[in-house]
Design an enzyme around this catalytic site. Structure first.
Site, PDB file in Angstrom:
ATOM      1  N   TYR A 178      10.899 -13.909   5.243  1.00  0.00           N
ATOM      2  CA  TYR A 178      10.505 -14.043   3.950  1.00  0.00           C
ATOM      3  C   TYR A 178       9.609 -15.216   3.830  1.00  0.00           C
ATOM      4  O   TYR A 178       9.820 -16.357   4.435  1.00  0.00           O
ATOM      5  CB  TYR A 178      11.696 -14.362   2.897  1.00  0.00           C
ATOM      6  CG  TYR A 178      11.570 -14.631   1.445  1.00  0.00           C
ATOM      7  CD1 TYR A 178      10.696 -13.787   0.753  1.00  0.00           C
ATOM      8  CD2 TYR A 178      12.097 -15.775   1.332  1.00  0.00           C
ATOM      9  CE1 TYR A 178      10.489 -14.309  -0.531  1.00  0.00           C
ATOM     10  CE2 TYR A 178      11.821 -16.057  -0.285  1.00  0.00           C
ATOM     11  CZ  TYR A 178      10.984 -15.315  -1.035  1.00  0.00           C
ATOM     12  OH  TYR A 178      10.767 -15.765  -2.211  1.00  0.00           O
ATOM     13  N   ARG A 234      -5.360 -11.804   0.969  1.00  0.00           N
ATOM     14  CA  ARG A 234      -4.472 -11.188   0.248  1.00  0.00           C
ATOM     15  C   ARG A 234      -3.220 -10.441   1.667  1.00  0.00           C
ATOM     16  O   ARG A 234      -2.207 -10.337   1.102  1.00  0.00           O
ATOM     17  CB  ARG A 234      -4.856  -9.874  -0.393  1.00  0.00           C
ATOM     18  CG  ARG A 234      -5.565  -8.791   0.411  1.00  0.00           C
ATOM     19  CD  ARG A 234      -6.057  -7.810  -0.199  1.00  0.00           C
ATOM     20  NE  ARG A 234      -6.700  -6.775   0.855  1.00  0.00           N
ATOM     21  CZ  ARG A 234      -8.141  -7.228   0.997  1.00  0.00           C
ATOM     22  NH1 ARG A 234      -8.806  -7.821   0.454  1.00  0.00           N
ATOM     23  NH2 ARG A 234      -8.790  -6.297   1.835  1.00  0.00           N
ATOM     24  N   ASP A 245      -8.487  -5.831   8.822  1.00  0.00           N
ATOM     25  CA  ASP A 245      -8.382  -5.994   7.288  1.00  0.00           C
ATOM     26  C   ASP A 245      -8.028  -7.590   6.975  1.00  0.00           C
ATOM     27  O   ASP A 245      -7.202  -7.789   6.182  1.00  0.00           O
ATOM     28  CB  ASP A 245      -7.181  -5.058   6.926  1.00  0.00           C
ATOM     29  CG  ASP A 245      -7.400  -5.096   5.368  1.00  0.00           C
ATOM     30  OD1 ASP A 245      -8.225  -5.572   4.668  1.00  0.00           O
ATOM     31  OD2 ASP A 245      -6.202  -4.462   4.642  1.00  0.00           O
ATOM     32  N   LYS A 293      10.213  -4.077   3.515  1.00  0.00           N
ATOM     33  CA  LYS A 293       9.037  -3.274   2.899  1.00  0.00           C
ATOM     34  C   LYS A 293       9.677  -1.773   3.008  1.00  0.00           C
ATOM     35  O   LYS A 293      10.273  -1.304   4.001  1.00  0.00           O
ATOM     36  CB  LYS A 293       7.923  -3.321   3.910  1.00  0.00           C
ATOM     37  CG  LYS A 293       7.411  -4.294   3.671  1.00  0.00           C
ATOM     38  CD  LYS A 293       5.677  -4.390   4.383  1.00  0.00           C
ATOM     39  CE  LYS A 293       4.874  -5.498   4.386  1.00  0.00           C
ATOM     40  NZ  LYS A 293       3.528  -5.593   4.601  1.00  0.00           N
ATOM     41  N   ALA A 321       0.779  -1.328  -0.196  1.00  0.00           N
ATOM     42  CA  ALA A 321      -0.093  -0.050  -0.105  1.00  0.00           C
ATOM     43  C   ALA A 321       0.833   1.240  -0.017  1.00  0.00           C
ATOM     44  O   ALA A 321       0.434   2.251  -0.613  1.00  0.00           O
ATOM     45  CB  ALA A 321      -0.816  -0.050   1.053  1.00  0.00           C
ATOM     46  N   PHE A 322       2.150   1.003   0.676  1.00  0.00           N
ATOM     47  CA  PHE A 322       2.772   2.469   0.627  1.00  0.00           C
ATOM     48  C   PHE A 322       4.308   2.237   0.141  1.00  0.00           C
ATOM     49  O   PHE A 322       5.128   3.267   0.431  1.00  0.00           O
ATOM     50  CB  PHE A 322       2.960   2.799   2.265  1.00  0.00           C
ATOM     51  CG  PHE A 322       1.462   3.394   2.685  1.00  0.00           C
ATOM     52  CD1 PHE A 322       0.849   4.511   2.202  1.00  0.00           C
ATOM     53  CD2 PHE A 322       0.517   2.338   3.358  1.00  0.00           C
ATOM     54  CE1 PHE A 322      -0.254   4.730   2.697  1.00  0.00           C
ATOM     55  CE2 PHE A 322      -0.648   2.782   3.456  1.00  0.00           C
ATOM     56  CZ  PHE A 322      -1.268   3.787   3.340  1.00  0.00           C
TER      57      PHE A 322
HETATM   58  P1  AMP Z   1       2.167  -5.836   1.263  1.00  0.00           P
HETATM   59  O1  AMP Z   1       2.630  -4.537   1.266  1.00  0.00           O
HETATM   60  O2  AMP Z   1       2.077  -6.532   2.532  1.00  0.00           O
HETATM   61  O3  AMP Z   1       0.654  -5.598   0.909  1.00  0.00           O
HETATM   62  O4  AMP Z   1       2.860  -6.594   0.258  1.00  0.00           O
HETATM   63  C1  AMP Z   1       2.778  -6.460  -1.051  1.00  0.00           C
HETATM   64  C2  AMP Z   1       2.886  -8.014  -1.873  1.00  0.00           C
HETATM   65  O5  AMP Z   1       4.537  -8.464  -1.401  1.00  0.00           O
HETATM   66  C3  AMP Z   1       2.419  -9.124  -1.189  1.00  0.00           C
HETATM   67  O6  AMP Z   1       1.175  -9.266  -1.814  1.00  0.00           O
HETATM   68  C4  AMP Z   1       3.334 -10.069  -1.352  1.00  0.00           C
HETATM   69  O7  AMP Z   1       3.258 -10.895  -2.590  1.00  0.00           O
HETATM   70  C5  AMP Z   1       4.788  -9.562  -1.251  1.00  0.00           C
HETATM   71  N1  AMP Z   1       5.264  -9.697   0.229  1.00  0.00           N
HETATM   72  C6  AMP Z   1       4.978  -8.867   1.228  1.00  0.00           C
HETATM   73  N2  AMP Z   1       5.460  -9.574   2.475  1.00  0.00           N
HETATM   74  C7  AMP Z   1       6.151 -10.596   1.849  1.00  0.00           C
HETATM   75  C8  AMP Z   1       6.876 -11.646   2.835  1.00  0.00           C
HETATM   76  N3  AMP Z   1       6.910 -11.292   4.247  1.00  0.00           N
HETATM   77  N4  AMP Z   1       7.379 -12.450   2.230  1.00  0.00           N
HETATM   78  C9  AMP Z   1       7.150 -12.532   0.638  1.00  0.00           C
HETATM   79  N5  AMP Z   1       6.431 -11.797   0.086  1.00  0.00           N
HETATM   80  C10 AMP Z   1       5.861 -10.809   0.525  1.00  0.00           C
END
Ligand code: AMP
Length: 610
Positions: free
Chosen positions: A404, A468, A464, A357, A333-334
């Site tokens: 991960y 997803r 939420d 992130k 989202a950000f």
């Molecule tokens: P999010 O900001 O949490 O919505 O993450 C966006 C996308 O990044 C998710 O839909 C996942 O496909 C991938 N992602 C987020 N966190 C992880 C994680 N800890 N390990 C692997 N993929 C991730």
């Protein structure tokens, strides 16, 4: 004493049944015989039709019904033969056919479950058809006729289950038999059109409507464009000056959206900004305006580090040089999410794979939120909550480091292991990924339930929960992985937000949609939707409806249908999560127990993943 030639009379009638069309004339003859010879008669008490009787002899009498009345339908015409010994009788069953008439058609009352009452008369029984806006109504669970059939009338209801304003309009009942047809129309008003002001970008909603003159089109497009630009500018201003969490915390001016593909509900942002004008029917969240919402912050939570009851939270700091980005995993989202190698994180390993992130160019407020969210995540530790390792705040972008999860988010995973999934090699289908079976689905659900039990024990309302926002690792390990809208509700019963925000309405119960009330019970509702997502291999809930229709359906009490592959026992759990009254919903611990029981009855095959 036996007197010869002295018996009860014999009697015979010309017909046992007489079928006649209303208004016609019909004749029946009655003969009496015996010794002594009887007198015959047609008593006509109660008959509505005009009659004429004609004596052929004293022993034979002809009755003629002139202008037969419908009120004599099913009348039993009786002839009597009487002599000194006694009386005998014989009957003719009269059936009168007449065209249908609609005797009653009543406006429906404004109630949730209501009906249009009707009474139709006709002989033979008429066939009934209902029309709504000139189209014949096909019977569904939501609109169906119920009726009772009597001698020459039909009484019943066109029954509506949770009608909305979409059901408002003219309803026509048509009754037909071989003698004719009758129809009558009534206006059904069930609900006023709600949420008129909820439409995020009304002109763009109507792009599919044919427009005739190009001048008009130019003006419309110009105005729509101007409106969109204004909204985006407004949004940017809010984004810049409004205080909000940048790290997945989709709080005050929450941004949750879906991809343009209406079938995919993954939340993302187009380079950090969503134009409300891009939202459409297929997306997960609805923009309910663009103003900042006042947030009732939880005092317990924000006193972290300063109060005597809770220890100070030490967020681990990771050096930038220890993080080596490898590739992009997705867009949150950000900001972007990357796969990275992280050195000096584990005491046993030199380096390990992590997901990071990122948050670019944070404002001061965003930095504060970042810190707050990091504290929150540091305090959440459970085997079914994604592990948070720490932050990197020396320089730009700000980084959060998570474990991960190899198979990414659960929604993508479900789609990849559904019946339609294919691995493509050079654009050609090669093999399927292997479809998830019942035991695996239950296993996934029970792990999310375990994470939720932990969150509830920590007085957290997630707000939420959706596939997803869950992540999948090795060996079908599933964890709740995004705390975008979560808040600590340590000393309050529920978390409430007011004003305008973007909400994942397809996952929300009526009280969250209507009053922005988020509680552990509203998380249970979302868990029911997660179960539905799992058993549909990641379909978007209410995928066939636009956001405003979803709002209506949910607030009117409709629930998602049982997925094709879902056992009744699992659907019963979903229904238990979707009780309208929050207190009546199942509790998450009981749900987990029920899932375990079902799993015991289903052998577990965890052969899908390495
Ligand atoms: P999010 O900001 O949490 O919505 O993450 C966006 C996308 O990044 C998710 O839909 C996942 O496909 C991938 N992602 C987020 N966190 C992880 C994680 N800890 N390990 C692997 N993929 C991730």
């Amino acid at each position: 004493m036996n007197i010869s030639n002295c018996d009860l009379p014999d009697i015979s009638v010309s017909h046992s049944n007489l079928t006649v069309v209303e208004g016609d004339r019909v004749t029946a003859i009655c003969n009496g015989s015996g010794s002594p010879l009887p007198e015959v008669d047609w008593p006509v008490n109660g008959l509505h039709s005009v009659t004429a009787q004609e004596n052929n002899t004293v022993h034979s009498i002809k009755i003629t019904l002139v202008n037969v009345s419908r009120d004599d339908n099913n009348f039993l015409l009786t002839c009597t033969a009487t002599n000194i010994v006694g009386m005998t009788n014989a009957s003719v069953q009269l059936t009168v056919h007449f065209p249908p008439t609609i005797v009653k058609l009543k406006e429906p009352e404004r109630r949730h479950d209501t009906c249009i009452e009707f009474t139709v008369r006709g002989s033979p029984h008429p066939t009934l058809r209902w029309f709504y806006k000139d189209k014949e109504i096909s019977h569904t669970e939501y609109v169906r006729p119920d009726m009772d059939i009597y001698q020459d009338y039909v009484e019943g209801c066109l029954t509506f289950k949770n009608p909305t304003h979409h059901n408002n309009g003219n309803y026509t009942l048509e009754a037909t038999n071989y003698l004719g047809a009758a129809s009558s129309t009534v206006y059904g008003h069930f609900l006023d059109k709600p949420f008129d002001d909820w439409s995020p970008c009304p002109p763009l909603y109507q792009t599919h409507k044919p427009v005739e003159d190009t001048f008009g089109v130019s003006i419309a497009v110009g105005l729509a464009g101007f409106a969109c630009v204004m909204l985006v500018v407004l949004f940017l201003l809010i984004n810049k000056y409004g205080r909000r969490s940048k790290f997945g915390m989709k709080g005050p001016v929450a941004v949750i959206s879906g991809e343009e593909d209406s079938a995919s509900p993954l939340h993302h942002v187009n380079h950090g900004i969503i134009s409300p004008c891009t939202l459409d029917a297929g997306q997960d969240a609805v923009v309910i305006g663009m103003t900042r919402i006042p947030v009732i912050e939880n005092p317990q939570y924000f006193r972290h580090g300063h109060n005597c009851n809770k220890p100070t939270t030490y967020v681990q700091h990771i050096k930038r040089r220890d993080i080596i980005l490898k590739r992009e995993l997705g867009e949150g989202a950000f900001g972007k999410v990357f796969l990275a190698e992280c050195y000096n994180l584990s005491p046993t390993k030199d380096k390990m794979l992590v997901a990071v992130k990122t948050l670019k160019d944070p404002t001061l407020a965003a930095r504060k939120d970042f810190q707050r969210e990091a504290e929150l995540l540091t305090n959440l530790q459970h085997e079914h909550i994604v592990k948070f390792y720490g932050v990197c705040v020396d320089g730009d972008p700000l980084i959060m480091v998570f474990e991960y999860m190899k198979h990414g988010d659960l929604n993508k995973f479900l789609r990849a292991h559904g019946p339609d999934a294919m691995i493509l090699v050079d654009g050609q289908p090669l093999q399927t990924n292997g479809e998830l079976g019942l035991s695996q689905m239950l296993h996934i659900a029970s792990q999310i339930a375990a994470g939720m039990i932990y969150l509830a024990s920590q007085h957290f309302v997630h707000r939420d929960l959706a596939t997803r926002n869950c992540l999948v690792g090795n060996g079908l390990l599933v964890k709740i992985g995004d705390f975008g809208m979560s808040r600590d509700i340590y000393s309050t019963d529920y978390y409430r937000v007011g004003g305008h925000t973007m909400l994942p309405i397809r996952w929300m119960p009526p009280e969250s949609i209507m009053y922005r009330k988020f509680t552990t019970e509203s998380d249970v509702w979302s868990f029911g939707v997660i179960l539905w997502e799992i058993f549909t291999y990641g379909k978007q809930p209410w995928f066939q409806l636009a956001n405003n229709e979803v709002i209506e359906c949910i607030t009117q009490g409709r629930v998602l249908e049982r997925p094709r592959l879902c056992p009744k026992e699992v659907y019963d759990i979903m229904l238990g999560c979707w009780q309208r009254e929050p207190q009546q919903r199942l509790n998450i611990k009981d749900i987990q127990k029920m899932l375990f029981t079902l799993m015991k009855a289903t052998p577990v095959y965890l052969d899908i993943l390495g």
